[in-house]
Design a protein around this motif. Structure first.
Motif, mmCIF file in Angstrom:
data_model
loop_
_atom_site.group_PDB
_atom_site.id
_atom_site.type_symbol
_atom_site.label_atom_id
_atom_site.label_comp_id
_atom_site.label_asym_id
_atom_site.label_seq_id
_atom_site.Cartn_x
_atom_site.Cartn_y
_atom_site.Cartn_z
ATOM 1 N N UNK A 478 0.859 -1.183 0.000
ATOM 2 C CA UNK A 478 0.000 0.000 0.000
ATOM 3 C C UNK A 478 0.892 1.228 0.000
ATOM 4 N N UNK A 479 0.403 2.394 -0.348
ATOM 5 C CA UNK A 479 -1.012 2.662 -0.526
ATOM 6 C C UNK A 479 -1.243 3.166 -1.950
ATOM 7 N N UNK A 480 -1.933 2.360 -2.744
ATOM 8 C CA UNK A 480 -2.252 2.753 -4.107
ATOM 9 C C UNK A 480 -3.193 3.949 -4.064
ATOM 10 N N UNK A 481 -2.879 4.984 -4.854
ATOM 11 C CA UNK A 481 -3.738 6.160 -4.888
ATOM 12 C C UNK A 481 -3.277 7.294 -3.999
ATOM 13 N N UNK A 482 -2.235 7.090 -3.192
ATOM 14 C CA UNK A 482 -1.728 8.173 -2.367
ATOM 15 C C UNK A 482 -1.144 9.270 -3.253
ATOM 16 N N UNK A 483 -1.399 10.522 -2.896
ATOM 17 C CA UNK A 483 -0.895 11.638 -3.686
ATOM 18 C C UNK A 483 0.620 11.797 -3.556
ATOM 19 N N UNK A 484 1.229 11.073 -2.621
ATOM 20 C CA UNK A 484 2.687 11.104 -2.500
ATOM 21 C C UNK A 484 3.357 10.046 -3.363
ATOM 22 N N UNK A 485 2.572 9.246 -4.072
ATOM 23 C CA UNK A 485 3.142 8.208 -4.934
ATOM 24 C C UNK A 485 3.869 8.817 -6.126
ATOM 25 N N UNK A 486 4.858 8.079 -6.630
ATOM 26 C CA UNK A 486 5.555 8.437 -7.858
ATOM 27 C C UNK A 486 5.127 7.441 -8.932
ATOM 28 N N UNK A 487 4.425 7.944 -9.945
ATOM 29 C CA UNK A 487 3.800 7.080 -10.944
ATOM 30 C C UNK A 487 4.832 6.201 -11.648
ATOM 31 N N UNK A 488 5.959 6.775 -12.045
ATOM 32 C CA UNK A 488 6.989 5.998 -12.744
ATOM 33 C C UNK A 488 7.516 4.867 -11.863
ATOM 34 N N UNK A 489 7.615 5.154 -10.577
ATOM 35 C CA UNK A 489 8.106 4.125 -9.648
ATOM 36 C C UNK A 489 7.096 2.992 -9.520
ATOM 37 N N UNK A 490 5.818 3.338 -9.455
ATOM 38 C CA UNK A 490 4.760 2.312 -9.396
ATOM 39 C C UNK A 490 4.819 1.442 -10.643
ATOM 40 N N UNK A 491 4.994 2.079 -11.794
ATOM 41 C CA UNK A 491 5.059 1.324 -13.050
ATOM 42 C C UNK A 491 6.289 0.424 -13.098
ATOM 43 N N UNK A 492 7.392 0.880 -12.520
ATOM 44 C CA UNK A 492 8.595 0.039 -12.508
ATOM 45 C C UNK A 492 8.371 -1.198 -11.639
ATOM 46 N N UNK A 493 7.602 -1.052 -10.561
ATOM 47 C CA UNK A 493 7.274 -2.199 -9.717
ATOM 48 C C UNK A 493 6.379 -3.181 -10.464
ATOM 49 N N UNK A 494 5.403 -2.654 -11.193
ATOM 50 C CA UNK A 494 4.512 -3.512 -11.974
ATOM 51 C C UNK A 494 5.297 -4.245 -13.058
ATOM 52 N N UNK A 495 6.238 -3.539 -13.677
ATOM 53 C CA UNK A 495 7.089 -4.155 -14.699
ATOM 54 C C UNK A 495 7.941 -5.277 -14.094
ATOM 55 N N UNK A 496 8.467 -5.035 -12.899
ATOM 56 C CA UNK A 496 9.266 -6.068 -12.229
ATOM 57 C C UNK A 496 8.425 -7.310 -11.957
ATOM 58 N N UNK A 497 7.191 -7.114 -11.509
ATOM 59 C CA UNK A 497 6.309 -8.242 -11.240
ATOM 60 C C UNK A 497 5.994 -9.030 -12.508
ATOM 61 N N UNK A 498 5.825 -8.311 -13.619
ATOM 62 C CA UNK A 498 5.500 -8.981 -14.874
ATOM 63 C C UNK A 498 6.639 -9.886 -15.342
ATOM 64 N N UNK A 499 7.851 -9.617 -14.862
ATOM 65 C CA UNK A 499 9.009 -10.417 -15.240
ATOM 66 C C UNK A 499 9.246 -11.590 -14.292
ATOM 67 N N UNK A 500 8.492 -11.640 -13.184
ATOM 68 C CA UNK A 500 8.667 -12.702 -12.193
ATOM 69 C C UNK A 500 7.283 -13.241 -11.821
ATOM 70 N N UNK A 509 -2.220 -5.619 -3.673
ATOM 71 C CA UNK A 509 -2.109 -4.167 -3.524
ATOM 72 C C UNK A 509 -3.368 -3.654 -2.848
ATOM 73 N N UNK A 510 -3.222 -2.600 -2.065
ATOM 74 C CA UNK A 510 -4.386 -2.031 -1.392
ATOM 75 C C UNK A 510 -4.368 -0.509 -1.510
ATOM 76 N N UNK A 511 -5.538 0.125 -1.593
ATOM 77 C CA UNK A 511 -5.585 1.582 -1.757
ATOM 78 C C UNK A 511 -5.286 2.328 -0.461
#
Length: 631
Positions: A478-500, A509-511
């Protein structure tokens, strides 16, 4: 005679003119002349036309914007009680998760793939299902905005993660933490306490730098609530309204002053004390002191950041306020060292006021009141069982959670890399055991089939001695949707998961939400993997400890002060070099349930000794007395 000839001449000339006027060539010349006249007029009045067009465009834009803002405000006010009224917890419902055009239940492990929603079949049926799926996703996306803003991740990215929760209505239904029962479960202000005596009938203005569901805004909101419950008059100035806490401020009846012109400055001047809750408030403080220089002695600055860039943006104002307050010893020493490097000295010695577990979470954790602890512990066990069932977990799954805004400073990607090494090692061992068993069976068949039977019996006896099967690692981010999130960083995590793929099947994931008791109750271990200078203090760290969770944290910042290595949790170094140690610590807790329980119990006791509300306000009241005495 000449007269007649003249008359005939005139009449003939008029007839010729009339014929010419009705002729096509005359009409073309006339229209050409008119168009030339019009073009001449347009050319001479071009500025007027541009002004008219600009005015119409501005009016149209203002009209559309006002309608949109009115709609958003209406939805914001209506949205807060959506879950309580409809008793719906899961943002992504069972009916909305479609894989190969089949519904996937949340209790089915097959739904944990990285990409959950695939394209429908061709033809009318497939098109219809795709439309239904899009409408459901858009509906659930709107529902998610009740507790958090998800705008930083687009719909396509949301399809690639397994999003669960929030579990607000389940939590309220089991623990009875609704607003009507808030006083019952969380208690009232202790009117006999020093804090209550100092703040009663006083006026306070609290400065929020934003309304995200992160440590500083949440702490300021809880301070405002406590001040109001003790009889103080409280107003809030919000410098940025991004985030999802506005509904909470409205629900708690905290008055928000618009930060326009000098409204907030005038309100602050009339207050007995101004409390700013972040280093980001430096610009407001500077302008306020410029307006009213004598009012600088009424400003308490509760700084909750520990990175150098925050110091640099606020260093020119630090010595102008009445008092600085920090969260931990390490943070205080660091800021004072930076200030000395600038050849400056603070007017007063800073105070240290650590954060606390709020009453609501302390009650949910069963440590708020000894008279109700047995009853609430039973409720919490039932909450754990219910939420874990919704998450698709069983008793042999060790759930490790990390609830923070998702950005490089929090180190979630490094955490996933460590978790991946654990899971890959598990899968390798399982594959090796299967291969070894098959080779044994083949060998037995070579000699005699009867030799296989004793070996199978011995294998069963070994399994019975070892008890339950080995636990599996599951991760919740968590926390998906937080205004302190960095979108590119979230996408890099999703990309890492897609490779494993093995890891992706084990990650949830939780909001962003204020309903976190359900998540702590469902978890077994907490990870605080803050990088750089580490965590300033770690509000989530003490919350996890209150629920009896061992904490795996970086050996930096305030985490070292809270988490005692090998007592309440385990430390690991910052950076990628710490991945191996974190993976080792995860594997240790995965294989040693007794150590998990022991560390969790020690952490819970430490919270009871140091990090409850009464501990925080006994220190905060000293700050208030020092700052309000000199006025």
């Amino acid at each position: 005679m000449e007269e007649c000839n003249n008359n005939r001449g005139e009449s003939s000339s008029r007839s010729i003119q009339q014929q010419q006027q009705h002729s096509p060539s005359f009409r073309r010349r006339e229209s050409k002349g008119n168009s030339n006249a019009q073009l001449t007029w347009i050319g001479s009045n071009r500025l007027v036309l541009w002004l008219i067009l600009i005015t119409l465009w501005a009016y149209l834009g203002f009209f559309v914007q006002s309608k949109w803002e009115a709609y958003e405000k209406e939805q914001e006010l209506k949205g807060f009680d959506f879950h309580l009224n409809n008793h719906q917890d899961l943002v992504i419902k069972k009916s909305s998760l479609l894989v190969d055009n089949e519904k996937v239940g949340l209790n089915n492990h097959n739904h944990m793939d990285v990409v959950l929603a695939k394209k429908g079949e061709n033809g009318k049926n497939g098109s219809k299902k795709r439309k239904n799926r899009r409408s459901l996703r858009s509906k659930h996306k709107r529902e998610l905005k009740v507790e958090s803003n998800i705008d930083d991740i687009d719909e396509k990215e949301l399809e690639k993660i397994h999003l669960v929760g929030p579990f607000g209505s389940i939590e309220n239904k089991i623990l009875k933490l609704s607003s009507t029962n808030n006083e019952k479960c969380c208690g009232k202000c202790d009117k006999k306490s020093d804090f209550a005596k100092v703040v009663f009938s006083k006026r306070f203005v609290l400065i929020f730098h934003e309304l995200s569901m992160t440590g500083a805004p949440l702490s300021m909101m809880e301070l405002a609530t406590e001040l109001m419950s003790c009889g103080a008059n409280v107003s809030a100035v919000v410098l940025s309204k991004k985030g999802g806490l506005m509904q909470e401020l409205i629900r708690k009846k905290i008055k928000v002053i618009d930060d326009k012109v000098d409204h907030s400055f005038k309100a602050a001047r009339k207050a007995d004390l101004v409390i700013a809750g972040s280093a980001v408030c430096s610009s407001w403080i500077e302008q306020y002191i410029e307006y009213f220089p004598s009012s600088a002695s009424k400003v308490v600055w509760w700084i909750m950041e520990n990175r150098r860039e925050y110091f640099d943006r606020s260093k020119h104002v630090l010595n102008k306020v009445k008092m600085l307050v920090f969260l931990s010893e390490s943070q205080s020493k660091k800021w004072q060292k930076w200030y000395e490097e600038e050849n400056r000295r603070l007017r007063f010695q800073p105070a240290i006021v650590p954060l606390s577990v709020n009453d609501e979470l302390a009650y949910a954790a069963g440590i708020h009141s000894s008279s109700t602890s047995d009853k609430i512990n039973e409720k919490r066990k039932f909450l754990r069982k219910t939420v874990r069932k919704e998450l698709g977990l069983n008793d042999n799954d060790m759930l490790v959670i990390s609830l923070s805004s998702i950005n490089p400073g929090k180190g979630q990607l490094l955490f996933l890399e460590s978790a991946n090494s654990v899971i890959e090692n598990e899968s390798f061992q399982e594959h090796h055991k299967k291969k070894q068993t098959l080779s044994q069976v083949t060998l037995a068949r070579r000699y005699h089939i009867r030799k296989l039977l004793p070996m199978m019996k011995d294998s069963n006896s070994i399994n019975s001695i070892s008890g339950k099967r080995k636990q599996s690692l599951k991760v919740l981010i968590g926390s998906v949707g937080s205004k302190s999130n960095k979108v590119d960083y979230v996408k890099s995590m999703i990309s890492f998961l897609s490779q494993h793929s093995n890891l992706s099947k084990s990650v949830l994931w939780t909001p962003a939400t204020t309903h976190v008791a359900s998540l702590y109750s469902a978890a077994d271990v907490y990870v605080i993997n803050s990088q750089g200078s580490g965590e300033t203090f770690g509000r989530v760290t003490i919350e996890a400890m209150a629920f009896g969770l061992p904490v795996l944290g970086t050996d930096a910042g305030g985490t070292k002060e809270i988490v005692e290595n090998n007592v309440t949790g385990l430390h690991h170094p910052i950076g990628r070099k710490g991945n191996h140690i974190l993976a080792k610590n995860l594997r240790f807790l995965l294989e040693n349930r007794f150590a998990r329980d022991k560390m969790g119990m020690n952490g819970r006791k430490k919270v009871q000794r140091k990090y409850l509300k009464q501990h925080m306000y006994s220190k905060f009241v000293k700050v208030l007395v020092r700052c309000m005495r000199s006025k």
